[in-house]
Motif scaffolding. Structure first.
Motif, PDB file in Angstrom:
ATOM      1  N   ASP A   8      23.094 -12.776 -13.216  1.00 39.79           N
ATOM      2  CA  ASP A   8      21.886 -13.469 -12.798  1.00 39.79           C
ATOM      3  C   ASP A   8      21.169 -13.845 -14.109  1.00 39.79           C
ATOM      4  O   ASP A   8      21.413 -13.224 -15.150  1.00 39.79           O
ATOM      5  N   ASP A  10      17.341 -15.430 -14.483  1.00 42.14           N
ATOM      6  CA  ASP A  10      15.898 -15.161 -14.501  1.00 42.14           C
ATOM      7  C   ASP A  10      15.594 -13.690 -14.204  1.00 42.14           C
ATOM      8  O   ASP A  10      16.065 -13.139 -13.205  1.00 42.14           O
ATOM      9  N   ASP A  11      14.812 -13.086 -15.047  1.00 44.52           N
ATOM     10  CA  ASP A  11      14.399 -11.681 -14.947  1.00 44.52           C
ATOM     11  C   ASP A  11      15.553 -10.700 -15.172  1.00 44.52           C
ATOM     12  O   ASP A  11      15.373  -9.485 -15.042  1.00 44.52           O
ATOM     13  N   THR A  12      16.724 -11.227 -15.505  1.00 43.82           N
ATOM     14  CA  THR A  12      17.822 -10.362 -15.930  1.00 43.82           C
ATOM     15  C   THR A  12      18.020 -10.515 -17.436  1.00 43.82           C
ATOM     16  O   THR A  12      18.157  -9.521 -18.154  1.00 43.82           O
ATOM     17  N   ASP A 179      18.789  -8.421 -11.323  1.00 46.62           N
ATOM     18  CA  ASP A 179      17.568  -7.613 -11.243  1.00 46.62           C
ATOM     19  C   ASP A 179      17.038  -7.452  -9.824  1.00 46.62           C
ATOM     20  O   ASP A 179      16.210  -6.596  -9.573  1.00 46.62           O
ATOM     21  N   ASP A 184      20.498 -10.089  -5.455  1.00 45.02           N
ATOM     22  CA  ASP A 184      21.596  -9.843  -6.386  1.00 45.02           C
ATOM     23  C   ASP A 184      22.512  -8.704  -5.920  1.00 45.02           C
ATOM     24  O   ASP A 184      23.699  -8.908  -5.698  1.00 45.02           O
TER      25      ASP A 184
HETATM   26 MG   LIG Z   1      16.697 -12.660 -11.230  1.00 38.84          MG
END
Ligand SMILES: [Mg+2]
Length: 239
Positions: A8, A10-12, A179, A184
């Motif tokens: 993933d 974004d935010d990972t 995340d 996910d």
């Molecule tokens: Mg993410």
């Protein structure tokens, strides 16, 4: 044996909120400067989302086209003619996407990716519109698919299935790193992939399943992968 690690984005690999805030700010500045006739800004444009989605429900899985159409609609409602609105909305999206790909990677993220790229095929599966070549990740990643390309966002299985088909692997040969417990981890577990959850501070598991490994920072990914490999080797010893 594990062959592929899919990520993933974004935010990972980076925090996405500051990126979107900045990209929307850049977009607002550009619109103010270049299209002063526009009666909307990024914030007031959001009020048009609902009616746009009612007319074109497919846009829900097309994050880039959705935003472009929203800008175009705001322009049409501001009496800008159709051709000009199409042209200006494309220019506006180019401004947004440039800023959207101006991310600050989590500390150690690139080192972890670079290390893993020596041993595994790496790729990206995203619901968002980050672009691995603009991010400089294309030297490590051999594939990247977006929800917009495959026609459905995670938790649908489309992105995972596309990655399996593209790499010619079975689910048990792929690890997925993300995340979000639902979009996910639950989603990848349902497809039968191995999973690593990057759990941010204070984040609860709101999903129904657990990942094979939890880490509290992406820089710990290589060790988590090593632990998984050691377990698989032990499980299959003597076969
Ligand atoms: Mg993410």
């Amino acid at each position: 044996m594990i062959q592929v690690i899919a990520f993933d984005l974004d935010d990972t690999l980076w925090a996405v909120r500051p990126v979107i805030i900045n990209a929307e700010k850049r977009l607002d500045e550009w619109l103010q400067q270049e299209v002063p006739r526009l009666n909307y800004d990024v914030s007031s444009m959001r009020e048009l989302r609902h009616e746009l989605l009612e007319e074109e429900p497919d846009l829900v899985n097309k994050i880039t086209e959705f935003r472009r159409s929203l800008i175009e609609r705001a322009m049409l409602l501001s009496q800008i003619d159709a051709n000009e609105a199409t042209d200006l909305s494309n220019q506006a999206m180019a401004v947004f996407l440039t800023a959207r790909n101006d991310v600050e990677f989590y500390e150690g993220a690139i080192d972890a990716i670079s290390m893993l790229a020596d041993k595994f095929i790496l790729g990206a599966l995203t619901n968002g519109n980050a672009d691995i070549s603009r991010l400089g990740l294309d030297s490590y990643f051999s594939f990247a698919f977006s929800a917009e390309e495959v026609g459905a966002s995670k938790p649908a299985d489309n992105l995972f299935k596309r990655a399996l088909a593209h790499t010619g692997t079975e689910p048990r040969q792929m690890i997925y790193v993300g995340d979000n417990p639902v979009l996910d981890i639950d989603a990848a577990n349902r497809v039968g992939l191995h999973t690593v959850w990057v759990q941010h501070p204070g984040q609860e598991n709101t999903g129904e399943t657990s990942a094979d490994e939890n880490i509290d920072h992406i820089r710990h990914l290589p060790q988590a992968i090593d632990r998984m490999l050691a377990r698989f080797n032990a499980d299959h010893a003597g076969e």
